[in-house]
Design a protein around this motif. Structure first.
Motif, PDB file in Angstrom:
ATOM      1  N   TYR A  95      41.035 -32.083 -23.372  1.00  0.00           N
ATOM      2  CA  TYR A  95      40.589 -33.070 -22.936  1.00  0.00           C
ATOM      3  C   TYR A  95      39.080 -32.870 -22.150  1.00  0.00           C
ATOM      4  O   TYR A  95      38.566 -33.571 -21.523  1.00  0.00           O
ATOM      5  N   ALA A  96      38.543 -31.863 -22.583  1.00  0.00           N
ATOM      6  CA  ALA A  96      36.996 -31.547 -22.065  1.00  0.00           C
ATOM      7  C   ALA A  96      36.085 -32.272 -22.795  1.00  0.00           C
ATOM      8  O   ALA A  96      36.181 -33.392 -23.237  1.00  0.00           O
ATOM      9  N   ARG A 109      46.297 -27.585 -20.142  1.00  0.00           N
ATOM     10  CA  ARG A 109      46.854 -26.489 -19.433  1.00  0.00           C
ATOM     11  C   ARG A 109      46.929 -27.196 -17.837  1.00  0.00           C
ATOM     12  O   ARG A 109      47.796 -26.533 -16.986  1.00  0.00           O
ATOM     13  N   ASN A 110      45.928 -27.726 -17.514  1.00  0.00           N
ATOM     14  CA  ASN A 110      46.002 -28.003 -15.763  1.00  0.00           C
ATOM     15  C   ASN A 110      46.613 -29.481 -15.662  1.00  0.00           C
ATOM     16  O   ASN A 110      45.864 -30.337 -16.131  1.00  0.00           O
ATOM     17  N   ALA A 111      47.684 -29.400 -15.038  1.00  0.00           N
ATOM     18  CA  ALA A 111      48.561 -30.654 -14.771  1.00  0.00           C
ATOM     19  C   ALA A 111      47.622 -31.950 -14.220  1.00  0.00           C
ATOM     20  O   ALA A 111      47.793 -32.810 -14.701  1.00  0.00           O
ATOM     21  N   ALA A 112      46.952 -31.546 -13.316  1.00  0.00           N
ATOM     22  CA  ALA A 112      46.205 -32.414 -12.397  1.00  0.00           C
ATOM     23  C   ALA A 112      45.123 -32.856 -13.102  1.00  0.00           C
ATOM     24  O   ALA A 112      44.674 -34.235 -13.275  1.00  0.00           O
ATOM     25  N   THR A 134      51.529 -30.275 -20.480  1.00  0.00           N
ATOM     26  CA  THR A 134      50.954 -29.193 -20.396  1.00  0.00           C
ATOM     27  C   THR A 134      51.219 -27.954 -21.394  1.00  0.00           C
ATOM     28  O   THR A 134      50.546 -26.823 -21.270  1.00  0.00           O
ATOM     29  N   ASP A 135      51.976 -28.332 -22.176  1.00  0.00           N
ATOM     30  CA  ASP A 135      52.589 -27.305 -23.105  1.00  0.00           C
ATOM     31  C   ASP A 135      52.618 -27.973 -24.507  1.00  0.00           C
ATOM     32  O   ASP A 135      53.376 -28.840 -24.701  1.00  0.00           O
ATOM     33  N   ALA A 157      41.035 -28.209 -28.677  1.00  0.00           N
ATOM     34  CA  ALA A 157      41.222 -26.865 -28.031  1.00  0.00           C
ATOM     35  C   ALA A 157      40.256 -26.046 -28.695  1.00  0.00           C
ATOM     36  O   ALA A 157      39.616 -26.325 -29.534  1.00  0.00           O
ATOM     37  N   PRO A 158      39.921 -25.148 -27.843  1.00  0.00           N
ATOM     38  CA  PRO A 158      38.696 -24.029 -27.919  1.00  0.00           C
ATOM     39  C   PRO A 158      39.262 -23.093 -29.238  1.00  0.00           C
ATOM     40  O   PRO A 158      40.600 -23.154 -29.726  1.00  0.00           O
TER      41      PRO A 158
END
Length: 396
Positions: free
Chosen positions: A18-19, A49-52, A68-69, A86-87
């Motif tokens: 999500y970046a 991976r980061n829930a928040a 997150t998975d 993702a990367p």
């Protein structure tokens, strides 16, 4: 796997990451149906991976749920498409698992960090295709209307026999030697630097525009700043800052490719020059709505580059957008990409660029690295048997 038809439930989409790219893809998923006729779909799940962090992004970008998975979304019957942002170091594992689970896969470029990974992923894509499961690599610049038009002009013979091409992708976000370390500067996570990150786009454009194949490669790479500030002090940069290559093509044309992330003053400039015996074409991504075209068959006194503002309804993709002269932007390339992918999934046809096309780019990237390590020795590439035809879908 059988995807829902238009008379069945909508296609469920899960996006992983999500970046930067996740934001670009989310914008496209959110808007594509507002401008193009595409099969119904739903933005089901955003994975990070980061829930928040992923919850905040999902609320902004229009995703109904979060996870997150990424493995959990592959078990869901209501997920039909997995969009991987993702990367690169995660591409192989996620894409292969998604294809084996019967999910259609849209994967950001480059295909993988290594040639071995790319080959294994392509085999997985071929096996999935035999079961009706589609896959596509996200080389979004194929969906710039001006570049799609350039390919049409070349295919129509308007520049004649192409003799040579210059492709340069230049950025400057690493020109400052105090710029901090990121995952993009470590070989273990990024695979390579400017080479895989942006030279991959330039190489794909050479293949896309000419419909040609690379037979020989000579290259060089260089890292100008070898250590950068990280979390615990100075850290080693293990990828290139810039790369150069000369590509010989099966047609006899020669292409020069340059990529740099330390080109001061260049923000995001993908420049393409195509020279044939009957004309030439110029393009710069920083003016993405314009194409420069020279018709060398005209009388000498009339020759000169003319500016084509690529904004007419009969230009590729643009019948869905605004009146003539109302330009579009970088983000629209992703909308076009997802439009094409959805139409291919719905029709059961093979989207382009395929994993085979991504593998071909990966082979060239690897050859450039091998050449650079051998003091720019020429690397010969064998013909690939698995690439798919380069096409722009009807109505694009």
């Amino acid at each position: 796997m059988t995807s829902p038809t238009n008379s069945q439930r909508p296609l469920g989409v899960a996006m992983i990451g999500y970046a930067f790219m996740g934001k670009a893809h989310s914008n496209a998923w959110r808007n594509v149906a507002s401008y193009f006729d595409v099969p119904p779909f739903e933005q089901k799940v955003l994975v990070g991976r980061n829930a928040a962090g992923v919850q905040e992004a999902a609320a902004k970008y229009g995703w109904a749920e979060t996870a997150t998975d990424w493995r959990t979304v592959l078990d869901r019957d209501d997920i039909h498409i997995v969009d991987i942002c993702a990367p690169g170091w995660m591409h192989a594992e996620i894409a292969t698992a998604a294809l084996e689970a019967g999910k259609h896969v849209l994967l950001e470029k480059p295909l993988a960090n290594t040639l071995a990974e790319a080959e294994a992923m392509t085999e997985a894509a071929q096996a999935a295709r035999a079961r009706g499961v589609q896959s596509m690599v996200g080389f979004n610049y194929r969906r710039v209307p001006a570049l799609a038009l350039a390919r049409d002009l070349i295919a129509e013979g308007r520049v004649g026999t192409v003799r040579h091409v210059r492709a340069a992708y230049l950025q400057d976000w690493l020109a400052d030697e105090t710029a901090p370390m990121t995952w993009r500067l470590t070989k273990e996570t990024a695979g390579s630097g400017a080479l895989g990150d942006i030279a991959s786009h330039a190489i794909d454009q050479v293949l896309f525009l000419l419909g040609d194949r690379v037979t020989e490669v000579s290259g060089r790479t260089h890292t100008f700043t070898t250590r950068r500030p990280g979390a615990t002090g100075l850290e080693d940069v293990t990828v290139d800052d810039a790369a150069w290559a000369t590509l010989s093509l099966a047609s006899g044309a020669i292409a020069s490719v340059e990529a740099s992330r330390v080109a001061t003053g260049r923000k995001n400039s993908l420049q393409l020059e195509i020279y044939g015996d009957k004309g030439s074409i110029l393009f710069d991504l920083e003016n993405l709505n314009e194409l420069r075209f020279l018709d060398a068959t005209a009388p000498a006194r009339e020759q000169g580059y003319r500016r084509i503002l690529v904004s007419e309804p009969d230009h590729p993709y643009l019948d869905a957008w605004w009146p003539q002269g109302h330009i579009i932007g970088w983000e629209h390339t992703f909308t076009h990409e997802i439009r094409d992918f959805l139409l291919a999934v719905d029709a059961g046809t093979d989207p382009s660029p395929s994993f085979e096309d991504g593998l071909e780019v990966q082979r060239i990237l690897t050859a450039i690295e091998e050449s650079a390590a051998a003091k720019s020795s020429t690397i010969h590439l064998e013909a690939s048997t698995g690439t798919t035809p380069v096409t722009v879908p009807e109505g694009a």
